[in-house]
Design a protein around this motif. Structure first.
Motif, PDB file in Angstrom:
ATOM      1  N   GLN A 391      13.461  46.226 -22.498  1.00 33.68           N
ATOM      2  CA  GLN A 391      13.928  47.321 -21.662  1.00 33.68           C
ATOM      3  C   GLN A 391      13.857  48.624 -22.460  1.00 33.68           C
ATOM      4  O   GLN A 391      14.261  48.677 -23.617  1.00 33.68           O
ATOM      5  N   VAL A 392      13.311  49.671 -21.821  1.00 39.61           N
ATOM      6  CA  VAL A 392      13.263  50.989 -22.458  1.00 39.61           C
ATOM      7  C   VAL A 392      14.253  51.894 -21.736  1.00 39.61           C
ATOM      8  O   VAL A 392      14.229  51.999 -20.504  1.00 39.61           O
ATOM      9  N   ILE A 393      15.124  52.513 -22.496  1.00 38.96           N
ATOM     10  CA  ILE A 393      16.126  53.411 -21.913  1.00 38.96           C
ATOM     11  C   ILE A 393      15.951  54.814 -22.501  1.00 38.96           C
ATOM     12  O   ILE A 393      15.445  54.981 -23.614  1.00 38.96           O
ATOM     13  N   VAL A 394      16.336  55.819 -21.701  1.00 44.42           N
ATOM     14  CA  VAL A 394      16.300  57.198 -22.190  1.00 44.42           C
ATOM     15  C   VAL A 394      17.474  57.386 -23.139  1.00 44.42           C
ATOM     16  O   VAL A 394      18.608  57.044 -22.790  1.00 44.42           O
ATOM     17  N   PRO A 395      17.235  57.914 -24.306  1.00 43.55           N
ATOM     18  CA  PRO A 395      18.340  58.039 -25.268  1.00 43.55           C
ATOM     19  C   PRO A 395      19.422  58.975 -24.761  1.00 43.55           C
ATOM     20  O   PRO A 395      19.144  60.023 -24.179  1.00 43.55           O
ATOM     21  N   ARG A 396      20.654  58.624 -24.902  1.00 44.50           N
ATOM     22  CA  ARG A 396      21.783  59.460 -24.516  1.00 44.50           C
ATOM     23  C   ARG A 396      22.073  60.473 -25.619  1.00 44.50           C
ATOM     24  O   ARG A 396      21.949  60.159 -26.805  1.00 44.50           O
ATOM     25  N   THR A 397      22.463  61.664 -25.192  1.00 41.92           N
ATOM     26  CA  THR A 397      22.776  62.696 -26.183  1.00 41.92           C
ATOM     27  C   THR A 397      24.035  62.298 -26.929  1.00 41.92           C
ATOM     28  O   THR A 397      24.976  61.733 -26.349  1.00 41.92           O
ATOM     29  N   GLU A 430      26.894  62.491 -24.223  1.00 41.43           N
ATOM     30  CA  GLU A 430      26.875  61.322 -23.328  1.00 41.43           C
ATOM     31  C   GLU A 430      27.411  60.071 -23.989  1.00 41.43           C
ATOM     32  O   GLU A 430      27.565  59.039 -23.339  1.00 41.43           O
ATOM     33  N   THR A 431      27.682  60.130 -25.268  1.00 44.59           N
ATOM     34  CA  THR A 431      28.210  58.964 -25.969  1.00 44.59           C
ATOM     35  C   THR A 431      29.619  59.244 -26.435  1.00 44.59           C
ATOM     36  O   THR A 431      30.044  60.399 -26.568  1.00 44.59           O
ATOM     37  N   ASP A 432      30.375  58.172 -26.673  1.00 48.19           N
ATOM     38  CA  ASP A 432      31.750  58.313 -27.143  1.00 48.19           C
ATOM     39  C   ASP A 432      31.758  58.977 -28.519  1.00 48.19           C
ATOM     40  O   ASP A 432      30.813  58.848 -29.313  1.00 48.19           O
ATOM     41  N   GLY A 433      32.867  59.665 -28.803  1.00 49.26           N
ATOM     42  CA  GLY A 433      32.991  60.304 -30.105  1.00 49.26           C
ATOM     43  C   GLY A 433      34.431  60.658 -30.395  1.00 49.26           C
ATOM     44  O   GLY A 433      35.296  60.636 -29.512  1.00 49.26           O
ATOM     45  N   THR A 434      34.691  60.971 -31.658  1.00 49.41           N
ATOM     46  CA  THR A 434      36.041  61.326 -32.094  1.00 49.41           C
ATOM     47  C   THR A 434      36.038  62.746 -32.636  1.00 49.41           C
ATOM     48  O   THR A 434      35.159  63.116 -33.427  1.00 49.41           O
ATOM     49  N   LEU A 453      37.015  60.617 -27.233  1.00 49.91           N
ATOM     50  CA  LEU A 453      36.694  60.905 -25.837  1.00 49.91           C
ATOM     51  C   LEU A 453      35.375  60.272 -25.449  1.00 49.91           C
ATOM     52  O   LEU A 453      34.421  60.254 -26.237  1.00 49.91           O
ATOM     53  N   ALA A 454      35.331  59.755 -24.236  1.00 52.64           N
ATOM     54  CA  ALA A 454      34.062  59.282 -23.679  1.00 52.64           C
ATOM     55  C   ALA A 454      33.187  60.492 -23.355  1.00 52.64           C
ATOM     56  O   ALA A 454      33.668  61.620 -23.226  1.00 52.64           O
ATOM     57  N   GLY A 455      31.890  60.236 -23.252  1.00 50.39           N
ATOM     58  CA  GLY A 455      30.983  61.320 -22.921  1.00 50.39           C
ATOM     59  C   GLY A 455      31.370  61.991 -21.608  1.00 50.39           C
ATOM     60  O   GLY A 455      31.680  61.324 -20.617  1.00 50.39           O
ATOM     61  N   GLY A 456      31.405  63.339 -21.588  1.00 57.53           N
ATOM     62  CA  GLY A 456      31.702  64.090 -20.379  1.00 57.53           C
ATOM     63  C   GLY A 456      33.165  64.202 -20.046  1.00 57.53           C
ATOM     64  O   GLY A 456      33.504  64.741 -18.983  1.00 57.53           O
ATOM     65  N   SER A 457      34.081  63.735 -20.907  1.00 55.23           N
ATOM     66  CA  SER A 457      35.506  63.772 -20.573  1.00 55.23           C
ATOM     67  C   SER A 457      36.235  64.826 -21.399  1.00 55.23           C
ATOM     68  O   SER A 457      35.729  65.315 -22.408  1.00 55.23           O
ATOM     69  N   SER A 458      37.462  65.185 -20.941  1.00 63.07           N
ATOM     70  CA  SER A 458      38.280  66.205 -21.607  1.00 63.07           C
ATOM     71  C   SER A 458      39.706  65.703 -21.747  1.00 63.07           C
ATOM     72  O   SER A 458      40.152  64.824 -20.998  1.00 63.07           O
ATOM     73  N   ASP A 459      40.418  66.302 -22.711  1.00 63.15           N
ATOM     74  CA  ASP A 459      41.842  65.990 -22.880  1.00 63.15           C
ATOM     75  C   ASP A 459      42.446  67.082 -23.747  1.00 63.15           C
ATOM     76  O   ASP A 459      41.733  67.921 -24.311  1.00 63.15           O
ATOM     77  N   ASN A 460      43.778  67.090 -23.835  1.00 61.95           N
ATOM     78  CA  ASN A 460      44.482  68.088 -24.640  1.00 61.95           C
ATOM     79  C   ASN A 460      44.974  67.471 -25.938  1.00 61.95           C
ATOM     80  O   ASN A 460      45.339  66.280 -25.987  1.00 61.95           O
ATOM     81  N   ILE A 461      44.994  68.305 -26.978  1.00 60.46           N
ATOM     82  CA  ILE A 461      45.637  67.949 -28.238  1.00 60.46           C
ATOM     83  C   ILE A 461      46.803  68.915 -28.414  1.00 60.46           C
ATOM     84  O   ILE A 461      46.628  70.137 -28.337  1.00 60.46           O
ATOM     85  N   ALA A 462      48.017  68.389 -28.640  1.00 59.10           N
ATOM     86  CA  ALA A 462      49.221  69.219 -28.756  1.00 59.10           C
ATOM     87  C   ALA A 462      49.859  69.018 -30.117  1.00 59.10           C
ATOM     88  O   ALA A 462      49.918  67.892 -30.640  1.00 59.10           O
ATOM     89  N   PHE A 463      50.311  70.129 -30.707  1.00 59.79           N
ATOM     90  CA  PHE A 463      51.064  70.122 -31.960  1.00 59.79           C
ATOM     91  C   PHE A 463      52.448  70.718 -31.661  1.00 59.79           C
ATOM     92  O   PHE A 463      52.600  71.530 -30.747  1.00 59.79           O
ATOM     93  N   THR A 464      53.439  70.358 -32.435  1.00 57.82           N
ATOM     94  CA  THR A 464      54.750  70.988 -32.343  1.00 57.82           C
ATOM     95  C   THR A 464      55.156  71.475 -33.721  1.00 57.82           C
ATOM     96  O   THR A 464      54.842  70.842 -34.735  1.00 57.82           O
ATOM     97  N   THR A 465      55.869  72.615 -33.755  1.00 60.23           N
ATOM     98  CA  THR A 465      56.322  73.176 -35.022  1.00 60.23           C
ATOM     99  C   THR A 465      57.596  73.977 -34.776  1.00 60.23           C
ATOM    100  O   THR A 465      57.977  74.236 -33.615  1.00 60.23           O
TER     101      THR A 465
END
Length: 549
Positions: A391-397, A430-434, A453-465
């Motif tokens: 199987q040949v697949i198009v490489p994901r970014t 398009e690929t998972d990353g940290t 985060l999975a490819g194409g997803s968003s989230d918040n990072i919160a700090f407290t001080t």
């Protein structure tokens, strides 16, 4: 030998026992408390840790004699012991119709290896053979029928006790191409006849049935008839047949010499049977185990080349566009003669590559093709009757992150108040990353947070001080900047409530009634507040000259 433990002051017995043909010399090492260093049987007084060595010297060597052909030797066939360096007389005496040929084996210290009467100097263990040849050549019948050529006879009766060989025996043919080795301890089943000697004859006139080698078999060299018939051995003994340049002329050109085997004629089956054999290309010899005497010959198998393929492998089975894909098969020549074979690789029904290989008989090798993964999708590959797919697949970014929406709450805080600092993180790949976010306040790293985060997803990072010092603080989260202020606490002014105001005396009321209605605690509180305000005002007026400077 080894380490042994004794009580302090104990007398430990030590004994040195020499092996056969060796003698004790002395003890060496920590021998200060050894009673007699020259005695094989003595004691050691254990006043310390000691290491001692028993020394031995070789005093005798073994001479083993054997016969090839018909004759006798002095010393007789077997093993004899002589002092180290002793010069031993050896004599070879042929029987009637035979003549002495030479001595073979460990002949380096034999005075004259071509003399029937000579000497050997015993500087080591030696095994020698007196070789006799027949005079003249006479015909004789052999196993399987037909006339036999000249043969060599090796007596065995004087090296056997009952049916067991008490000494090793080596028998050879007159042309020295055949060697039969019988180890000590081998048992011979004699049957109804007598077993006094081993004869190795060159078999000449074979019946036509015996000369029928079978399909795809060819004799190399002459046939040897080993007698007597009816003798079997437990365990099987060793047979070695050599071939020379003359014999090599009968080896088919396409046969690898490593594939030569020894064949024996099976009277019960009425055909030639191939034995499991070992080829020594350096010495031009073929060896096999035999359990009885019969007709023996080197054989070449001549089945024509025949090819088969198996074990189709595709690596990787899932590839990205532009990646190498390796397709391999195992190709085997199941025939005896070498040959060539063409392999065609087809991808999606179209011929892509061709390879031609040449393999010797009974050989195999892995044949590999390499293709570049092109159009995305499923692709069918075929080599011969074997098929597979990849199987040949198009490489994901790969994962790529952006941050934004820096939020600081509250932006104006009091001492010790908790402040929340947050950013939004988006994985635009398009690929998972940290992703790692680093919070800096006034240029100093305060905290680090990671988010996957999975490819194409968003989230918040919160700090407290929080901070206990008033002032303005600079915030930096991976390049996003902002600030917050921490202020001092302001004094709290307490104003009287309406109920408190009603409790104050009203002018014109009866003084005694008013006196009864006064709330002195309330009046005291109001006075205290007013004094505090007056004090603050006075303090500000006094500080004004410093600001004018």
């Amino acid at each position: 030998m080894g380490t042994h433990t004794y009580p302090v002051g104990a007398s430990a017995n030590v004994t040195a026992i020499p092996a056969v043909n060796w003698a004790f010399v002395n003890w060496t090492g920590d021998v200060s408390t050894v009673a007699d260093v020259n005695s094989a049987n003595t004691t050691v007084t254990m006043n310390n840790d000691y290491t001692i060595t028993a020394n031995f010297v070789r005093v005798a060597w073994n001479l083993t004699t054997s016969v090839s052909g018909s004759g006798a030797v002095t010393p007789s066939v077997g093993s004899h012991t002589y002092a180290v360096g002793e010069v031993v007389s050896i004599t070879a005496t042929p029987v009637s119709g035979w003549q002495f040929s030479n001595w073979t084996g460990d002949v380096s210290t034999i005075a004259n290896a071509n003399s029937a009467s000579t000497t050997i100097t015993m500087n080591d263990d030696y095994a020698i053979t007196a070789n006799f040849t027949e005079i003249p050549v006479s015909g004789s019948g052999g196993g399987g029928g037909g006339g036999g050529g000249g043969g060599a006879t090796t007596p065995v009766s004087d090296v056997m006790a009952g049916n067991t060989f008490v000494y090793p025996v080596t028998a050879r043919s007159v042309d020295q191409k055949v060697t039969i080795s019988i180890p000590k301890g081998t048992t011979a089943e004699i049957g109804t006849g007598r077993f006094n000697a081993i004869s190795v004859l060159v078999q000449r006139d074979l019946p036509e049935s015996v000369q029928s080698w079978g399909v795809y078999l060819k004799a190399v060299g002459v046939i040897y008839n080993v007698q007597p018939d009816g003798v079997s051995f437990d365990p099987p003994i060793d047979l070695t047949i050599k071939y020379d340049s003359h014999d090599e002329g009968s080896i088919p050109a396409d046969v690898d010499k490593k594939d030569l085997v020894i064949g024996t004629y099976d009277m019960g089956l009425g055909r030639w049977v191939l034995l499991e054999s070992t080829v020594d290309p350096e010495n031009n010899s073929v060896s096999a185990k035999i359990s009885h005497f019969s007709l023996y010959v080197i054989m070449a198998r001549t089945a024509p080349a025949s090819f088969a393929i198996s074990d189709l492998a595709i690596v990787p089975e899932e590839a990205t566009v532009g990646e190498n894909v390796t397709i391999s098969v195992m190709a085997a020549n199941t025939g005896d003669l070498s040959g060539s074979y063409t392999l065609d690789l087809k991808v999606d029904g179209g011929l892509t590559q061709t390879k031609e290989i040449t393999l010797g008989g009974n050989r195999q090798e892995t044949v590999s093709f390499s293709v570049i993964a092109g159009e995305a999708g499923r692709h069918i590959v075929g080599i011969g009757d074997l098929e597979g797919e990849y199987q040949v697949i198009v490489p994901r970014t790969p994962a790529h992150f952006t941050i934004g929406s820096l939020s600081i709450s509250p932006g104006d805080a009091e001492i010790g108040e908790t402040i929340t600092i947050s950013v939004s993180v988006t994985n635009t790949g398009e690929t998972d990353g940290t992703y790692e976010a680093i919070l800096k306040i006034n240029g100093e790293v305060i905290d680090t947070r990671r988010i996957t985060l999975a490819g194409g997803s968003s989230d918040n990072i919160a700090f407290t001080t929080s901070d206990n010092e008033p002032g303005t603080y600079a915030v930096d989260v991976n390049g996003l900047v902002g600030s917050f202020v921490v202020r001092e606490e302001t004094p709290t002014v307490v104003e009287p409530t309406s109920n408190q105001m009603e409790a104050l005396p009203v002018p014109g009321e009866d003084d005694s009634q008013a006196a009864r209605s006064v709330n002195w605690w309330l009046i005291g509180g109001i006075v205290a507040v007013m004094l505090a305000i007056a004090g603050i005002t006075f303090r500000l007026k006094r500080q004004k000259p410093f600001s004018d400077r």
